[in-house]
Design a protein around this motif. Structure first.
Motif, PDB file in Angstrom:
ATOM      1  N   SER A  51       0.802  -1.159  -0.121  1.00 41.49           N
ATOM      2  CA  SER A  51       0.100  -0.228   0.024  1.00 41.49           C
ATOM      3  C   SER A  51       0.760   1.232  -0.097  1.00 41.49           C
ATOM      4  O   SER A  51       0.554   2.400  -0.596  1.00 41.49           O
ATOM      5  N   VAL A  52       1.945   1.228   0.575  1.00 46.17           N
ATOM      6  CA  VAL A  52       3.029   2.299   0.390  1.00 46.17           C
ATOM      7  C   VAL A  52       3.465   2.799  -0.863  1.00 46.17           C
ATOM      8  O   VAL A  52       3.286   3.836  -1.249  1.00 46.17           O
ATOM      9  N   GLU A  53       3.582   1.689  -1.688  1.00 49.75           N
ATOM     10  CA  GLU A  53       3.822   1.963  -3.069  1.00 49.75           C
ATOM     11  C   GLU A  53       2.737   2.718  -3.715  1.00 49.75           C
ATOM     12  O   GLU A  53       2.756   3.457  -4.617  1.00 49.75           O
ATOM     13  N   ALA A  54       1.299   2.107  -3.466  1.00 48.23           N
ATOM     14  CA  ALA A  54       0.432   2.615  -4.179  1.00 48.23           C
ATOM     15  C   ALA A  54       0.072   4.008  -3.714  1.00 48.23           C
ATOM     16  O   ALA A  54      -0.242   4.982  -4.618  1.00 48.23           O
ATOM     17  N   TYR A  55       0.489   4.341  -2.424  1.00 45.69           N
ATOM     18  CA  TYR A  55       0.058   5.721  -1.995  1.00 45.69           C
ATOM     19  C   TYR A  55       0.982   6.613  -2.447  1.00 45.69           C
ATOM     20  O   TYR A  55       0.741   7.897  -2.791  1.00 45.69           O
ATOM     21  N   LEU A  56       2.299   6.353  -2.781  1.00 47.20           N
ATOM     22  CA  LEU A  56       3.585   7.148  -3.397  1.00 47.20           C
ATOM     23  C   LEU A  56       2.902   7.437  -4.650  1.00 47.20           C
ATOM     24  O   LEU A  56       3.325   8.615  -5.126  1.00 47.20           O
ATOM     25  N   GLU A  60      -1.932  14.104  -3.934  1.00 45.39           N
ATOM     26  CA  GLU A  60      -2.654  14.600  -2.572  1.00 45.39           C
ATOM     27  C   GLU A  60      -3.959  14.358  -2.140  1.00 45.39           C
ATOM     28  O   GLU A  60      -4.660  14.740  -3.284  1.00 45.39           O
ATOM     29  N   PRO A  61      -4.326  13.627  -1.281  1.00 45.79           N
ATOM     30  CA  PRO A  61      -5.908  13.575  -0.802  1.00 45.79           C
ATOM     31  C   PRO A  61      -6.556  14.897  -0.704  1.00 45.79           C
ATOM     32  O   PRO A  61      -5.927  15.704  -0.136  1.00 45.79           O
ATOM     33  N   ASP A  62      -7.849  14.751  -0.992  1.00 43.54           N
ATOM     34  CA  ASP A  62      -8.545  15.843  -0.644  1.00 43.54           C
ATOM     35  C   ASP A  62      -9.001  15.855   0.895  1.00 43.54           C
ATOM     36  O   ASP A  62      -8.975  14.667   1.369  1.00 43.54           O
ATOM     37  N   GLY A  63      -9.457  16.825   1.482  1.00 41.12           N
ATOM     38  CA  GLY A  63     -10.037  16.753   2.724  1.00 41.12           C
ATOM     39  C   GLY A  63      -8.835  16.779   3.897  1.00 41.12           C
ATOM     40  O   GLY A  63      -7.543  17.068   3.627  1.00 41.12           O
ATOM     41  N   GLU A  64      -9.255  16.808   5.020  1.00 37.39           N
ATOM     42  CA  GLU A  64      -8.537  16.795   6.192  1.00 37.39           C
ATOM     43  C   GLU A  64      -7.470  15.317   6.383  1.00 37.39           C
ATOM     44  O   GLU A  64      -8.178  14.242   6.161  1.00 37.39           O
ATOM     45  N   ASP A 106       7.772 -13.744  -4.083  1.00 39.20           N
ATOM     46  CA  ASP A 106       8.530 -12.975  -5.150  1.00 39.20           C
ATOM     47  C   ASP A 106       7.840 -11.552  -5.288  1.00 39.20           C
ATOM     48  O   ASP A 106       8.715 -10.701  -5.363  1.00 39.20           O
ATOM     49  N   ARG A 107       6.648 -11.386  -5.152  1.00 39.36           N
ATOM     50  CA  ARG A 107       6.029  -9.868  -5.019  1.00 39.36           C
ATOM     51  C   ARG A 107       6.691  -9.101  -3.850  1.00 39.36           C
ATOM     52  O   ARG A 107       6.909  -8.083  -4.261  1.00 39.36           O
ATOM     53  N   SER A 108       6.713  -9.863  -3.088  1.00 37.84           N
ATOM     54  CA  SER A 108       7.252  -9.100  -1.740  1.00 37.84           C
ATOM     55  C   SER A 108       8.872  -8.566  -1.931  1.00 37.84           C
ATOM     56  O   SER A 108       8.922  -7.459  -1.656  1.00 37.84           O
ATOM     57  N   TYR A 109       9.681  -9.482  -2.315  1.00 37.56           N
ATOM     58  CA  TYR A 109      10.980  -9.026  -2.524  1.00 37.56           C
ATOM     59  C   TYR A 109      10.969  -7.856  -3.863  1.00 37.56           C
ATOM     60  O   TYR A 109      11.757  -7.150  -3.922  1.00 37.56           O
ATOM     61  N   GLY A 110      10.312  -8.308  -4.796  1.00 34.25           N
ATOM     62  CA  GLY A 110      10.300  -7.403  -6.067  1.00 34.25           C
ATOM     63  C   GLY A 110       9.558  -5.865  -5.527  1.00 34.25           C
ATOM     64  O   GLY A 110      10.240  -4.748  -5.949  1.00 34.25           O
ATOM     65  N   LEU A 111       8.741  -5.966  -4.562  1.00 32.44           N
ATOM     66  CA  LEU A 111       8.203  -4.515  -4.162  1.00 32.44           C
ATOM     67  C   LEU A 111       9.154  -3.942  -3.310  1.00 32.44           C
ATOM     68  O   LEU A 111       9.495  -2.754  -3.463  1.00 32.44           O
ATOM     69  N   LEU A 112      10.129  -4.472  -2.450  1.00 28.30           N
ATOM     70  CA  LEU A 112      11.099  -4.067  -1.776  1.00 28.30           C
ATOM     71  C   LEU A 112      12.146  -3.280  -2.847  1.00 28.30           C
ATOM     72  O   LEU A 112      12.770  -2.386  -2.373  1.00 28.30           O
ATOM     73  N   ASP A 113      12.653  -4.192  -3.865  1.00 28.04           N
ATOM     74  CA  ASP A 113      13.606  -3.658  -4.899  1.00 28.04           C
ATOM     75  C   ASP A 113      13.068  -2.398  -5.429  1.00 28.04           C
ATOM     76  O   ASP A 113      13.805  -1.603  -5.548  1.00 28.04           O
ATOM     77  N   ARG A 114      11.724  -2.172  -5.982  1.00 25.14           N
ATOM     78  CA  ARG A 114      11.227  -1.050  -6.387  1.00 25.14           C
ATOM     79  C   ARG A 114      11.274   0.081  -5.454  1.00 25.14           C
ATOM     80  O   ARG A 114      11.666   1.064  -5.758  1.00 25.14           O
ATOM     81  N   LEU A 115      10.894  -0.126  -4.247  1.00 22.52           N
ATOM     82  CA  LEU A 115      10.749   0.889  -3.075  1.00 22.52           C
ATOM     83  C   LEU A 115      12.344   1.411  -2.617  1.00 22.52           C
ATOM     84  O   LEU A 115      12.303   2.326  -2.520  1.00 22.52           O
ATOM     85  N   SER A 116      13.303   0.550  -2.816  1.00 19.02           N
ATOM     86  CA  SER A 116      14.715   0.822  -2.532  1.00 19.02           C
ATOM     87  C   SER A 116      15.314   1.661  -3.370  1.00 19.02           C
ATOM     88  O   SER A 116      16.128   2.440  -3.235  1.00 19.02           O
ATOM     89  N   GLY A 117      14.461   1.647  -4.819  1.00 18.56           N
ATOM     90  CA  GLY A 117      15.165   2.448  -5.931  1.00 18.56           C
ATOM     91  C   GLY A 117      14.640   3.758  -5.556  1.00 18.56           C
ATOM     92  O   GLY A 117      14.931   4.893  -6.093  1.00 18.56           O
TER      93      GLY A 117
END
Length: 117
Positions: A51-56, A60-64, A106-117
């Motif tokens: 979800s961190v990757e998706a949020y990045l 910016e969200p609307d509202g408070e 595999d998705r977990s390690y791939g996710l970390l590789d993308r976020l590390s970049g």
């Protein structure tokens, strides 16, 4: 330690946990959490990190803004683990794990590789 490095370090611990042979061996078994299978809990953990990757990638969200603690308190305030909210949480974990143990690993390690970049 920065927030980013702490997140990535914690993500690596989570990925290593998801890759553990014991997780694969127990994939279809009940987990330590009521109503969660091991695969559903693994999917939930992967989804939390992802979800961190998706949020990045979002604007910016609307509202408070709602702080993380307040967000999770809302879920905890619903004590019935059979409620729609909790069933949906478990279902999203199951959906995330639908590809099986190796795919989650595999998705977990791939996710970390993308976020590390």
């Amino acid at each position: 330690m920065t927030v980013r490095s702490a997140f990535l370090e914690t993500g690596r611990v989570a990925a290593d946990l998801l890759a553990a042979p014991e997780v694969g061996a127990a994939w279809d078994s009940p987990s330590a959490l009521p109503e969660f299978s091991v695969r559903g809990l693994a999917g939930h953990l992967l989804r939390a990190t992802g979800s961190v990757e998706a949020y990045l990638d979002r604007g910016e969200p609307d509202g408070e803004p709602v702080g993380a603690a307040e967000y999770y308190v809302r879920a905890v305030e619903e004590p019935d683990i059979h409620s729609e909210v909790h069933r949906a949480i478990r279902q999203r974990g199951e959906d995330e794990a639908a590809g099986g143990f190796e795919a989650v690993r595999d998705r977990s390690y791939g996710l970390l590789d993308r976020l590390s970049g």
